[in-house]
Motif scaffolding. Structure first.
Motif, PDB file in Angstrom:
ATOM      1  N   UNK A 105      10.177  32.338 -23.726  1.00  0.00           N
ATOM      2  CA  UNK A 105       8.763  32.495 -23.374  1.00  0.00           C
ATOM      3  C   UNK A 105       8.442  31.976 -21.980  1.00  0.00           C
ATOM      4  N   UNK A 106       9.154  30.953 -21.561  1.00  0.00           N
ATOM      5  CA  UNK A 106       8.867  30.350 -20.256  1.00  0.00           C
ATOM      6  C   UNK A 106       9.149  31.333 -19.120  1.00  0.00           C
ATOM      7  N   UNK A 107      10.288  32.018 -19.198  1.00  0.00           N
ATOM      8  CA  UNK A 107      10.665  32.957 -18.137  1.00  0.00           C
ATOM      9  C   UNK A 107       9.749  34.170 -18.124  1.00  0.00           C
ATOM     10  N   UNK A 108       9.466  34.724 -19.288  1.00  0.00           N
ATOM     11  CA  UNK A 108       8.613  35.913 -19.333  1.00  0.00           C
ATOM     12  C   UNK A 108       7.185  35.592 -18.898  1.00  0.00           C
ATOM     13  N   UNK A 109       6.674  34.446 -19.320  1.00  0.00           N
ATOM     14  CA  UNK A 109       5.309  34.067 -18.948  1.00  0.00           C
ATOM     15  C   UNK A 109       5.192  33.844 -17.443  1.00  0.00           C
ATOM     16  N   UNK A 110       6.212  33.241 -16.850  1.00  0.00           N
ATOM     17  CA  UNK A 110       6.191  32.989 -15.408  1.00  0.00           C
ATOM     18  C   UNK A 110       6.156  34.297 -14.619  1.00  0.00           C
ATOM     19  N   UNK A 111       6.711  35.355 -15.204  1.00  0.00           N
ATOM     20  CA  UNK A 111       6.732  36.660 -14.524  1.00  0.00           C
ATOM     21  C   UNK A 111       5.511  37.496 -14.863  1.00  0.00           C
ATOM     22  N   UNK A 112       4.637  36.979 -15.734  1.00  0.00           N
ATOM     23  CA  UNK A 112       3.440  37.730 -16.102  1.00  0.00           C
ATOM     24  C   UNK A 112       3.658  38.705 -17.243  1.00  0.00           C
ATOM     25  N   UNK A 113       4.812  38.596 -17.911  1.00  0.00           N
ATOM     26  CA  UNK A 113       5.108  39.486 -19.042  1.00  0.00           C
ATOM     27  C   UNK A 113       4.590  38.845 -20.330  1.00  0.00           C
ATOM     28  N   UNK A 114       4.054  39.657 -21.228  1.00  0.00           N
ATOM     29  CA  UNK A 114       3.618  39.155 -22.522  1.00  0.00           C
ATOM     30  C   UNK A 114       4.833  38.928 -23.413  1.00  0.00           C
ATOM     31  N   UNK A 115       4.652  38.127 -24.455  1.00  0.00           N
ATOM     32  CA  UNK A 115       5.751  37.844 -25.371  1.00  0.00           C
ATOM     33  C   UNK A 115       5.894  38.971 -26.395  1.00  0.00           C
ATOM     34  N   UNK A 116       6.979  38.942 -27.124  1.00  0.00           N
ATOM     35  CA  UNK A 116       7.197  39.929 -28.175  1.00  0.00           C
ATOM     36  C   UNK A 116       6.077  39.913 -29.213  1.00  0.00           C
ATOM     37  N   UNK A 117       5.731  38.755 -29.797  1.00  0.00           N
ATOM     38  CA  UNK A 117       4.645  38.765 -30.782  1.00  0.00           C
ATOM     39  C   UNK A 117       3.304  39.169 -30.184  1.00  0.00           C
ATOM     40  N   UNK A 118       3.035  38.794 -28.935  1.00  0.00           N
ATOM     41  CA  UNK A 118       1.775  39.174 -28.300  1.00  0.00           C
ATOM     42  C   UNK A 118       1.673  40.689 -28.152  1.00  0.00           C
ATOM     43  N   UNK A 119       2.786  41.330 -27.862  1.00  0.00           N
ATOM     44  CA  UNK A 119       2.789  42.787 -27.710  1.00  0.00           C
ATOM     45  C   UNK A 119       2.523  43.486 -29.037  1.00  0.00           C
ATOM     46  N   UNK A 120       2.656  42.747 -30.135  1.00  0.00           N
ATOM     47  CA  UNK A 120       2.418  43.307 -31.465  1.00  0.00           C
ATOM     48  C   UNK A 120       1.156  42.734 -32.110  1.00  0.00           C
ATOM     49  N   UNK A 121       0.374  42.003 -31.287  1.00  0.00           N
ATOM     50  CA  UNK A 121      -0.897  41.489 -31.777  1.00  0.00           C
ATOM     51  C   UNK A 121      -0.798  40.269 -32.665  1.00  0.00           C
ATOM     52  N   UNK A 122       0.255  39.433 -32.462  1.00  0.00           N
ATOM     53  CA  UNK A 122       0.442  38.264 -33.326  1.00  0.00           C
ATOM     54  C   UNK A 122       0.483  36.964 -32.535  1.00  0.00           C
ATOM     55  N   UNK A 123      -0.283  36.865 -31.468  1.00  0.00           N
ATOM     56  CA  UNK A 123      -0.283  35.639 -30.682  1.00  0.00           C
ATOM     57  C   UNK A 123       0.877  35.605 -29.712  1.00  0.00           C
ATOM     58  N   UNK A 124       0.873  34.624 -28.833  1.00  0.00           N
ATOM     59  CA  UNK A 124       1.900  34.568 -27.791  1.00  0.00           C
ATOM     60  C   UNK A 124       3.046  33.618 -28.111  1.00  0.00           C
ATOM     61  N   UNK A 125       2.996  32.960 -29.260  1.00  0.00           N
ATOM     62  CA  UNK A 125       4.077  32.052 -29.641  1.00  0.00           C
ATOM     63  C   UNK A 125       3.971  30.683 -29.001  1.00  0.00           C
ATOM     64  N   UNK A 126       2.937  30.469 -28.198  1.00  0.00           N
ATOM     65  CA  UNK A 126       2.839  29.195 -27.475  1.00  0.00           C
ATOM     66  C   UNK A 126       2.353  28.059 -28.373  1.00  0.00           C
ATOM     67  N   UNK A 127       1.768  28.369 -29.530  1.00  0.00           N
ATOM     68  CA  UNK A 127       1.303  27.318 -30.432  1.00  0.00           C
ATOM     69  C   UNK A 127       2.445  26.817 -31.295  1.00  0.00           C
ATOM     70  N   UNK A 128       2.359  27.107 -32.591  1.00  0.00           N
ATOM     71  CA  UNK A 128       3.404  26.666 -33.507  1.00  0.00           C
ATOM     72  C   UNK A 128       4.593  27.616 -33.513  1.00  0.00           C
ATOM     73  N   UNK A 129       4.472  28.731 -32.822  1.00  0.00           N
ATOM     74  CA  UNK A 129       5.570  29.688 -32.765  1.00  0.00           C
ATOM     75  C   UNK A 129       5.354  30.863 -33.702  1.00  0.00           C
ATOM     76  N   UNK A 130       6.056  31.935 -33.451  1.00  0.00           N
ATOM     77  CA  UNK A 130       5.961  33.152 -34.262  1.00  0.00           C
ATOM     78  C   UNK A 130       7.377  33.630 -34.570  1.00  0.00           C
ATOM     79  N   UNK A 131       7.599  34.087 -35.791  1.00  0.00           N
ATOM     80  CA  UNK A 131       8.893  34.640 -36.188  1.00  0.00           C
ATOM     81  C   UNK A 131       8.742  36.143 -36.421  1.00  0.00           C
ATOM     82  N   UNK A 132       9.612  36.919 -35.823  1.00  0.00           N
ATOM     83  CA  UNK A 132       9.630  38.372 -35.993  1.00  0.00           C
ATOM     84  C   UNK A 132      10.948  38.754 -36.656  1.00  0.00           C
ATOM     85  N   UNK A 133      10.905  39.686 -37.596  1.00  0.00           N
ATOM     86  CA  UNK A 133      12.141  40.165 -38.212  1.00  0.00           C
ATOM     87  C   UNK A 133      12.271  41.660 -37.968  1.00  0.00           C
ATOM     88  N   UNK A 134      13.506  42.083 -37.770  1.00  0.00           N
ATOM     89  CA  UNK A 134      13.789  43.493 -37.531  1.00  0.00           C
ATOM     90  C   UNK A 134      15.089  43.845 -38.236  1.00  0.00           C
TER      91      UNK A 134
END
Length: 303
Positions: A105-134
């Motif tokens: 998250x640190x590298x993507x945020x520094x470049x202005x890119x949204x996180x994986x969960x943010x792109x799916x409408x589930x927050x940016x993971x900066x709080x307690x974190x988000x888990x995605x399964x695929x």
């Protein structure tokens, strides 16, 4: 469980809850013969210490190894996903032991890119974190590059690899891919694509251009199923030959429509000559399209 430390517990619970969501299709993942298994992607939750840097998909990190393994043990012992039970894999995959990776998250945020969960409408993971399964059926497939210096060319390289790895005309509706971008490639991509959305859009168009020549084959390969489900199914069910002929005709029409739509796509493309192709004794015209721009990347898919 599986060697997890107490700090990993809530990540395991979140992953199991995600797998149990109906959208994930847990039964289908394990009942298929394709060797599918859950990939757990952790965004945030720094206390869990999930590796998202050097060797993120490799060994040597307790969190990655044990979290993924704990999830699989729950599915095995509690969910009954075992061989001779609901687990129907033919050959299986090493990923069925464990498959867990972190998002940087640190590298993507520094470049202005949204996180994986943010792109799916589930927050940016900066709080307690988000888990995605695929659900994944193969890989990871390494995309090796020693000389590309332009973002467009890298996108094209990605698209070629992803279309080859994640697409089959015989499984037209199973074509999602998870793209893991290394820091070096991310730095190069950011020279042109200043947001995640811009990169994903370019990747979509690149893959779309590469898949257009296969549209006719997709339709032809699935024509029997599609036609049988249509009003024509009742009429043609007793005539396999007629079913094939109608399927070939529909495939040819779809190829023509695909050609026209590709020309109208907002990308620079060139229509090459019409090439007659044959499959199962039926002829149709397939349009081969190649982009004139350097590579458009393949869609990074998230769970």
């Amino acid at each position: 469980m599986a060697g997890c430390a107490p700090k990993h517990f809530r990540v395991v619970v979140a992953a199991v809850e995600a797998v149990l969501e109906s959208e994930f299709g847990f039964h289908g993942v394990h009942a298929t013969t394709m060797g599918a298994t859950p990939c757990v992607i952790v965004s945030g939750a720094p206390e869990a210490e999930v590796n998202h840097a050097h060797g993120a998909l490799g060994s040597g990190h307790r969190a990655n190894a044990t979290i993924g393994r704990a999830v699989k043990l729950v599915l095995h012992h509690v969910g009954g996903a075992r061989l001779a039970g609901s687990e129907s894999t033919t050959l299986g995959s090493p990923a069925k032991y464990t498959f867990c990776v972190g998002e940087d998250l640190k590298t993507t945020a520094a470049a202005g890119w949204s996180s994986l969960p943010a792109s799916r409408g589930h927050g940016d993971g900066s709080g307690e974190g988000v888990v995605t399964v695929m659900a994944t059926t193969s890989g990871p497939i390494q995309i090796v590059d020693f000389k590309l210096t332009k973002p467009d060319h890298l996108v094209e390289w990605y698209a070629s690899a992803m279309v080859a790895a994640g697409y089959s005309p015989d499984l037209a509706f199973i074509s999602d891919c998870l793209l893991v971008v290394s820091p070096e490639h991310h730095k190069l991509l950011c020279k042109k694509y200043h947001t995640r959305e811009a990169f994903v859009d370019a990747l979509f168009h690149a893959c779309n251009a590469k898949l257009t020549p296969k549209i006719a084959k997709i339709v032809h390969g699935n024509s029997a199923v599609l036609l049988k489900a249509s009003p024509l199914g009742g009429v043609l069910k007793d005539s396999p030959v007629a079913l094939k002929l109608v399927g070939a005709l529909v495939a040819g029409l779809v190829a023509l429509v695909g050609f026209v739509l590709t020309l109208l796509m907002p990308i620079t493309g060139r229509a090459q000559s019409l090439v007659p192709k044959v499959s199962d004794g039926s002829w149709w015209l397939m349009i081969r399209i190649r982009t004139l721009l350097a590579p458009f990347p393949p869609l990074p898919t998230t769970a």
